[in-house]
Design a protein around this motif. Sequence first.
Motif, PDB file in Angstrom:
ATOM      1  N   ALA A   1     -34.918 -21.917  -4.178  1.00 49.37           N
ATOM      2  CA  ALA A   1     -34.659 -20.526  -4.549  1.00 49.37           C
ATOM      3  C   ALA A   1     -35.977 -19.819  -4.854  1.00 49.37           C
ATOM      4  N   ALA A   2     -35.882 -18.539  -5.207  1.00 50.19           N
ATOM      5  CA  ALA A   2     -37.059 -17.674  -5.332  1.00 50.19           C
ATOM      6  C   ALA A   2     -38.150 -18.173  -6.279  1.00 50.19           C
ATOM      7  N   PRO A   3     -37.912 -18.413  -7.581  1.00 51.16           N
ATOM      8  CA  PRO A   3     -39.062 -18.834  -8.393  1.00 51.16           C
ATOM      9  C   PRO A   3     -39.435 -20.297  -8.203  1.00 51.16           C
ATOM     10  N   ASN A   4     -38.633 -21.062  -7.438  1.00 51.27           N
ATOM     11  CA  ASN A   4     -38.920 -22.458  -7.089  1.00 51.27           C
ATOM     12  C   ASN A   4     -39.149 -23.349  -8.295  1.00 51.27           C
ATOM     13  N   GLY A   5     -38.492 -23.069  -9.393  1.00 53.38           N
ATOM     14  CA  GLY A   5     -38.623 -23.910 -10.581  1.00 53.38           C
ATOM     15  C   GLY A   5     -39.915 -23.717 -11.326  1.00 53.38           C
ATOM     16  N   LEU A   6     -40.628 -22.644 -11.036  1.00 55.60           N
ATOM     17  CA  LEU A   6     -41.911 -22.414 -11.708  1.00 55.60           C
ATOM     18  C   LEU A   6     -41.763 -22.121 -13.203  1.00 55.60           C
ATOM     19  N   PRO A   7     -40.810 -21.306 -13.643  1.00 53.83           N
ATOM     20  CA  PRO A   7     -40.675 -21.111 -15.091  1.00 53.83           C
ATOM     21  C   PRO A   7     -40.317 -22.398 -15.827  1.00 53.83           C
ATOM     22  N   GLU A   8     -39.479 -23.222 -15.208  1.00 53.50           N
ATOM     23  CA  GLU A   8     -39.112 -24.489 -15.830  1.00 53.50           C
ATOM     24  C   GLU A   8     -40.316 -25.415 -15.926  1.00 53.50           C
ATOM     25  N   ALA A   9     -41.130 -25.452 -14.865  1.00 50.33           N
ATOM     26  CA  ALA A   9     -42.310 -26.314 -14.875  1.00 50.33           C
ATOM     27  C   ALA A   9     -43.321 -25.863 -15.927  1.00 50.33           C
ATOM     28  N   ILE A  10     -43.534 -24.560 -16.043  1.00 54.22           N
ATOM     29  CA  ILE A  10     -44.473 -24.045 -17.056  1.00 54.22           C
ATOM     30  C   ILE A  10     -43.951 -24.343 -18.458  1.00 54.22           C
ATOM     31  N   ALA A  11     -42.651 -24.135 -18.677  1.00 53.12           N
ATOM     32  CA  ALA A  11     -42.070 -24.428 -19.985  1.00 53.12           C
ATOM     33  C   ALA A  11     -42.136 -25.922 -20.288  1.00 53.12           C
TER      34      ALA A  11
ATOM     35  N   CYS B   1     -41.077 -20.057 -24.551  1.00 51.61           N
ATOM     36  CA  CYS B   1     -41.894 -19.847 -23.351  1.00 51.61           C
ATOM     37  C   CYS B   1     -41.015 -19.591 -22.123  1.00 51.61           C
ATOM     38  N   TYR B   2     -39.956 -20.386 -21.976  1.00 57.98           N
ATOM     39  CA  TYR B   2     -39.063 -20.215 -20.830  1.00 57.98           C
ATOM     40  C   TYR B   2     -38.371 -18.854 -20.865  1.00 57.98           C
ATOM     41  N   MET B   3     -37.883 -18.469 -22.038  1.00 55.04           N
ATOM     42  CA  MET B   3     -37.191 -17.179 -22.144  1.00 55.04           C
ATOM     43  C   MET B   3     -38.137 -16.010 -21.858  1.00 55.04           C
TER      44      MET B   3
END
Length: 125
Positions: free
Chosen positions: A82-92, A116-118
């Motif tokens: 999908a669009a963000p490709n799990g980037l917010p989850e990886a950063i969090a 951080c995720y929110m």
Amino acid sequence: MKKIDSRVPRAFTAAFPHTLPILAGFLFLGMTYGVHMTTSGHPFWFPDRPTPRYVLFLGKALPPAVFGMLVVYCLKSVNLLAAPNGLPEAIALVVVIALHLWQRKMMLSIAGGTLCYMLLVQFVF
């Protein structure tokens, strides 16, 4: 001497049947807590009794297990296509790991990663 209003006993007798379920709930919780404290080695009538070894083991083994289950639960629905490709989850996740290595406080790590995720989901992605 102060005279009691006649409405007070009537109000009490009218309200008492409605408060019995609440009383039963608190009695159940109190008994459950008493049984839990007794079986976990903390009875209030034997304060000098040592903590059982299995309770000490569970105190060391359960927090990392819960932390691992929380990570798996949070990352199970990440869609890498999908669009963000799990980037917010990886950063969090990196923030959680960094906070935990820095402070070794589980609640701080969880709260920091969640914050951080929110923030990433709401304002960046």
